[in-house]
Scaffold this active site. Structure first.
Site, PDB file in Angstrom:
ATOM      1  N   GLU A   1       0.834  -1.195   0.000  1.00 16.30           N
ATOM      2  CA  GLU A   1       0.000   0.000   0.000  1.00 16.30           C
ATOM      3  C   GLU A   1       0.873   1.251   0.000  1.00 16.30           C
ATOM      4  OE1 GLU A   1      -4.151   0.126   1.870  1.00 16.30           O
ATOM      5  OE2 GLU A   1      -2.960   1.297   3.292  1.00 16.30           O
TER       6      GLU A   1
ATOM      7  N   HIS B   1       6.550 -27.006   3.149  1.00 13.47           N
ATOM      8  CA  HIS B   1       5.728 -28.089   2.610  1.00 13.47           C
ATOM      9  C   HIS B   1       4.619 -27.541   1.720  1.00 13.47           C
ATOM     10  CE1 HIS B   1       7.726 -30.994   5.280  1.00 13.47           C
ATOM     11  NE2 HIS B   1       7.780 -29.969   6.120  1.00 13.47           N
TER      12      HIS B   1
ATOM     13  N   LYS C   1     -13.819   1.184  -3.740  1.00 12.78           N
ATOM     14  CA  LYS C   1     -14.797   1.563  -2.714  1.00 12.78           C
ATOM     15  C   LYS C   1     -15.936   2.369  -3.330  1.00 12.78           C
ATOM     16  CE  LYS C   1     -12.157   3.556   0.402  1.00 12.78           C
ATOM     17  NZ  LYS C   1     -11.742   4.155   1.695  1.00 12.78           N
TER      18      LYS C   1
END
EC number: 5.3.1.9
Length: 539
Positions: free
Chosen positions: A340, A371, A500
């Protein structure tokens, strides 16, 4: 800007990191930087004296010292928003005055910290009970910087918990708050609503749901809600008393806000004294960043290593690999902090950048990642610089053998990435297993590791509150240094706005009260699918 470094990369890209160690028996010492007992080892990279000198020259060319001083002095270095960047003031526990626009701010910082301390102590002691007795659980509702930091730190410092249990809700997905509240006592739960503006749609939706849950269950929201916000008119309208509202200034960005009221849940969990230790650890890193020469400055060298790997070598991502299960949320926290902040395509002056600024940051704690994705890190075609971190000692003395295995795995992975396995060694391994002929050659090639893959290691005695403070501040300043060198603003985040805005406009469409006709074909078709299927009985 990077021509000399690109030339150095071209000349050195074919050499082996192992050969650098063979040529310099003091390489590990010379290519490390220390702050007290914390060490950053960047010797398992291609960086040599000439490359380091070229990288350090970037600091002077970018006027890093002046810009560092400007940040700590309260200058409005967040130029697109006209704001100072002073999260460091929140941990300036015994430093001098700090001014913003001519006004001294440390008195307010100390006052807020004292209010937090009194509130946390009263809550922890039972002096501020809920409707059903002493508070047993705290639910922090926030998103982004209001969630990632405290959630990460509360988990990281679990051995220091001696207060109410802390839980975190961020996602607007109803499953998140439903799963979190299930099993909690509405009459003995405190809810902290963390939103600077008190308008964040995800946070306020969850806050209203939590308030309804509390009222239905016999709790008292007026006694059992607190807020971290500067919008005191909105918090009052919501029903939260003023003495339970903790604000912070606009010169503290969300992803840098853990050090103040956003860290209230952490203070409640570990207590004010350990929270002070957390702040002091960060302040120690601040002072180191301000005073250490570039080549011994941890944030600077971590940043320059990142610049080398991303801008010069062209590696598009870096993996953060904490060998500490309690740091499981650190990679997500650093994703926000770094991506950000430096995920920009425009320079400070508004011109387009000619290459990507910040890399993709990702990771998981070890040994789990071994793994999962280490296969690609070791044998994939793309090189992923790795940032290991590990403590010399854990918090479970009766499980010390676990920690020894953890350390062995961490160090082995960094060595394996560098060392690799050549074809002749792979052939010998296959032959020892009884493989022969053409099959031996085929099997051997599957067992070759290219090696020569760079990594850094951050190592420290133990993960304490002070050490966690140092680690977080280290990465904060690393982001700042990279941003200064790249000429970008690391303290705005316009990239979050468009989605948004469109989500707000899509609300009535998804509700079915407005048509999707004005939307693109894909979005309209997806809305039609939702409307057709959301009321379908799938039981």
């Amino acid at each position: 800007m990077f021509q000399d470094l690109h030339a150095l990369h071209t000349r050195t890209s074919g050499r082996r990191i192992l050969d650098l160690f063979a040529a310099d028996l003091r390489r590990a010492e010379r290519f490390s930087a220390d702050l007290g007992e914390m060490r950053l080892d960047y010797s398992k990279t291609q960086i040599d004296d000439a490359i380091r000198a070229g990288l350090i020259a970037l600091c002077d060319r970018a006027q890093l010292a002046d810009k560092r001083e400007a940040m700590f002095a309260g200058a409005p270095i967040n130029e697109t928003e006209g704001r100072a960047v002073l999260h460091t003031a929140l941990r300036n526990l015994d430093g001098g005055p700090v001014h913003v626009d001519g006004a001294e701010v440390m008195a307010d910082v100390r006052l807020t910290l004292a209010r937090m301390r009194r509130f946390a102590e009263a809550l922890r002691s039972g002096a501020l009970p809920g409707a059903g007795g002493a508070i047993t659980d705290v639910v922090n509702i926030g998103i982004g910087g209001s969630d990632l930091g405290p959630a990460m730190a509360v988990l990281a410092l679990a051995p220091y918990h001696d207060g109410p249990r802390c839980h975190f809700v961020s996602n607007v997905d109803g499953a998140h708050i439903a799963d979190t509240l299930r099993g909690l006592d509405p009459a003995r739960t405190l809810v902290i609503v963390a939103s600077k503006t008190f308008t964040t749609i995800e946070t306020m939706t969850n806050a209203r749901t939590a308030r309804d849950w509390m009222q239905r269950g016999g709790g008292d929201p007026e006694r059992q809600f607190a807020a971290v916000s500067t919008a005191t008119d909105r918090t009052a309208a919501f029903g939260i008393p003023g003495d339970r509202v903790f604000g912070f200034a606009d010169w503290v960005g969300g992803r840098y806000s853990l050090w103040g009221p956003i860290g209230l849940s952490l203070m409640i969990a570990i207590g004010p004294d350990d929270f002070d230790a957390f702040l002091r650890g960060a302040q120690e890193m601040d002072r180191h960043f301000q005073s250490a020469p570039w080549e011994k400055n941890l944030p600077v060298m971590l940043a320059l290593t990142g610049i080398w790997h991303h801008q010069i070598c062209g590696h598009p991502s870096r993996a953060v690999l904490p060998y500490d299960q309690r740091l499981a949320r650190l990679p997500a926290y650093l994703q926000q902090l770094e991506m950000e902040s430096n995920g920009k395509s425009v320079a400070m002056d508004g011109t387009a950048l000619d290459q990507a600024a910040g890399p993709i940051v990702w990771g998981e704690p070890g040994t789990n990642g071994q793994h999962a994705f280490y296969q690609l890190i070791h044998q994939g075609k793309q090189v992923v610089p790795c940032e290991f971190m590990v403590a010399a000692r854990g918090h479970e003395p009766d499980l010390a053998h676990h920690h020894r295995l953890l350390i062995a795995n961490c160090l082995a992975q960094s060595e394996a990435l560098m060392r690799g396995r050549p074809l002749d060694e792979a052939r010998a391994i296959a032959a020892a297993r009884g493989v022969a002929g053409d099959e031996l050659e085929r099997q051997a090639r599957h067992r070759v590791f290219a090696g020569n893959r760079p990594s850094t290691t951050l190592i420290y005695p133990r993960l304490t509150p002070a050490m966690l403070g140092r680690i977080i501040a280290l990465y904060e300043h690393r982001v700042f240094v990279e941003g200064v060198i790249l000429g970008i603003n690391s303290f705005d985040q316009w990239g979050v706005e468009l989605g948004k805005e469109l989500a707000t406009s899509l609300g009535p469409v998804v509700d079915g009260t407005e048509s999707a006709a004005a939307k693109d074909g894909s979005t309209a078709a997806l809305v039609d699918y939702v409307l057709a299927h959301r009321d379908t009985d799938l039981t």
